[in-house]
Enzyme design. Structure first.
Site, PDB file in Angstrom:
ATOM      1  N   ASP A 197      -3.699 -18.067   1.139  1.00  0.00           N
ATOM      2  CA  ASP A 197      -5.101 -19.296   0.655  1.00  0.00           C
ATOM      3  C   ASP A 197      -5.480 -19.766   1.629  1.00  0.00           C
ATOM      4  OD1 ASP A 197      -2.313 -19.773   0.529  1.00  0.00           O
ATOM      5  OD2 ASP A 197      -2.522 -20.687  -1.804  1.00  0.00           O
ATOM      6  N   ASP A 237      -5.146  -6.299   6.037  1.00  0.00           N
ATOM      7  CA  ASP A 237      -6.497  -6.095   5.420  1.00  0.00           C
ATOM      8  C   ASP A 237      -7.655  -6.748   5.084  1.00  0.00           C
ATOM      9  OD1 ASP A 237      -8.250  -3.551   4.088  1.00  0.00           O
ATOM     10  OD2 ASP A 237      -6.907  -3.520   2.909  1.00  0.00           O
ATOM     11  N   ASP A 272     -11.088  -8.235   8.283  1.00  0.00           N
ATOM     12  CA  ASP A 272     -12.278  -8.246   7.391  1.00  0.00           C
ATOM     13  C   ASP A 272     -13.198 -10.067   7.524  1.00  0.00           C
ATOM     14  OD1 ASP A 272     -12.304  -6.035   7.519  1.00  0.00           O
ATOM     15  OD2 ASP A 272     -13.035  -5.298   5.302  1.00  0.00           O
ATOM     16  N   TYR A 293       1.021  -1.416  -0.017  1.00  0.00           N
ATOM     17  CA  TYR A 293       0.233  -0.219  -0.182  1.00  0.00           C
ATOM     18  C   TYR A 293       1.025   1.201  -0.062  1.00  0.00           C
ATOM     19  CZ  TYR A 293      -3.921  -3.142   1.197  1.00  0.00           C
ATOM     20  OH  TYR A 293      -5.084  -3.755   0.696  1.00  0.00           O
ATOM     21  N   LYS A 299       2.931 -15.375   2.164  1.00  0.00           N
ATOM     22  CA  LYS A 299       2.910 -16.168   1.126  1.00  0.00           C
ATOM     23  C   LYS A 299       4.774 -16.730   0.697  1.00  0.00           C
ATOM     24  CE  LYS A 299       0.585 -17.921  -2.529  1.00  0.00           C
ATOM     25  NZ  LYS A 299      -0.319 -18.573  -2.666  1.00  0.00           N
TER      26      LYS A 299
END
Ligand code: NAD
Length: 363
Positions: A221, A245, A249, A142, A189
């Site tokens: 994943d 992020d 959620d 980001y 990852k």
């Protein structure tokens, strides 16, 4: 103890829920002999309306000069078409960057009284969930180098992390795990990304200082799948900005209602930023329908992490539990029992819910 708290009501339901957070903080101050002074900060859409920018420097300065900041939420359809550089969300980035809060703590707690609102099966959630996600907040993709080619047909963003940026997050993860179930899972990852392999290396190095904590790693994943398949395996999760992020959620959804979830953003030494995870809920703004509990629980985190007031933080959390035990619900958490709750006179609005928490603190 005397402390100054900056208040950013913001937009939509923000002012409604922050008002209840303040009522609860005042009840705690009175009961435990503290004095909290409040300074109002205008940010987000409200600041765009007043000054044409979402976070003027003097408003940020009020936060920097306070001991902690409590934020409602910012934004709404009214400002959807303003220039991108002054969008209300820029106030959030400005606050996080300006206050140098690099770690976002999101407890994903499922209250047993609200089990019905959880979309997962009973045998998966058992008696409840209590996961703490520590998300890196000021680095990674980001904030990395980005661009779009001249012909507009190629675009890129860069995931870049330094050892120091990772270390302060995983260290925080280990420290929280020490006071919980002593389990830390780092999510990455690492089968593909170099930056993830660095996360693993740093975590393994810091682990030497916390031998009592069980350290594990999961690919993002798989982690997204495990969160709905077997969420009780998690205690503390530490992860990068983007993975955090998304996962936080997902975790918020499995706990039931967005109106119940608090968050804290912390840096080194400076004031922390505390806010509910929900947005400004324009559909219910100003209607006395918003659930103030996420903000009230954020106020509890503020007392715990910024002021070291554990007993007072617990008093708020216990009062919230008592209100739920007594059967009171705002619309968003009434679920399938809505009609029965209503018939019992326990379907309440924002103000009443705040007052009930105050009453249980005083009880
Ligand atoms: P939202 O969280 O505002 O609302 C999503 C849904 O949840 C809505 O149906 C809303 O009514 C409900 N809801 C949210 N909080 C609730 C509460 N406390 N009590 C009861 N119901 C609640 O998300 P959205 O609709 O995607 O966003 C609305 C606006 O908020 C947008 O402008 C967005 O940019 C902004 N936003 C701000 C923040 C922030 O300030 N941190 C975070 C997310 C969204």
């Amino acid at each position: 103890m005397e402390k100054t708290i900056a208040l950013i009501p913001g937009d939509g339901i923000g002012p409604d829920v922050v008002a209840e957070g303040v009522n609860v903080l005042n009840a705690v101050a009175k009961k435990y002999g503290h004095k909290f002074n409040y300074k109002n900060v205008i940010a987000g859409g409200a600041a765009i309306d007043k000054w044409g920018k979402p976070l003027p420097q003097d408003q940020l300065d009020i936060c920097l000069n306070s001991d902690a900041t409590l934020l409602g939420a910012v934004g709404g359809p009214k400002w959807d078409n303003v220039a991108p550089e002054i969008r209300p969300e820029k106030a959030l980035l400005g606050l996080r960057g300006g206050m140098k809060v690099y770690a976002n703590l999101r407890p994903a707690v499922m209250f047993k009284q609200l089990k019905d609102a959880c979309p997962l099966k009973d045998e998966i959630v058992g008696e409840g969930l209590d996961i703490l996600i520590v998300r890196e907040l000021t680095g990674g993709i980001y904030f990395g180098d980005r661009g779009t080619s001249a012909d507009g047909k190629t675009a890129w963003d860069t995931e870049k992390y330094s050892w120091e940026e990772i270390e302060r997050i995983v260290r925080m993860g280990f420290e929280f795990a020490m006071n919980r179930q002593k389990k830390l899972c780092v999510i990455d990852k690492a089968n593909i990304l170099n930056s993830s392999r660095l996360w693993r290396k740093v975590a393994e190095t810091v682990h030497a200082e916390f031998p009592e904590v069980e350290l594990s790693f999961l690919y993002i994943d798989n982690a997204a799948m495990q969160l709905v398949r077997n969420p009780r395996q998690f205690d503390v999760i530490a992860t990068s900005n983007m993975f955090g992020d998304i996962l936080s959620d997902e975790a918020s959804q499995i706990t039931g209602s967005i109106g119940m979830l608090a968050s804290a953003s912390l840096g080194v030494g400076g004031p922390g930023l505390y806010e509910p995870i929900h947005g400004t809920a324009p559909d219910i703004a100003g209607k006395d329908l918003a659930n103030p509990l996420a903000t009230i629980l954020s106020a509890a985190m503020l007392l715990r992490y910024s002021f070291g007031l554990e007993t007072e933080a617990k008093a708020i959390e216990n009062a919230v539990n008592s209100v739920l035990d007594a059967g009171y619900r705002t619309g968003d958490i009434a679920g399938s029992e809505r009609e029965a709750v209503k018939a019992a006179g326990k379907l309440v609005g924002t103000k009443k819910m705040g007052q009930l928490v105050v009453d249980f603190i005083n009880a």
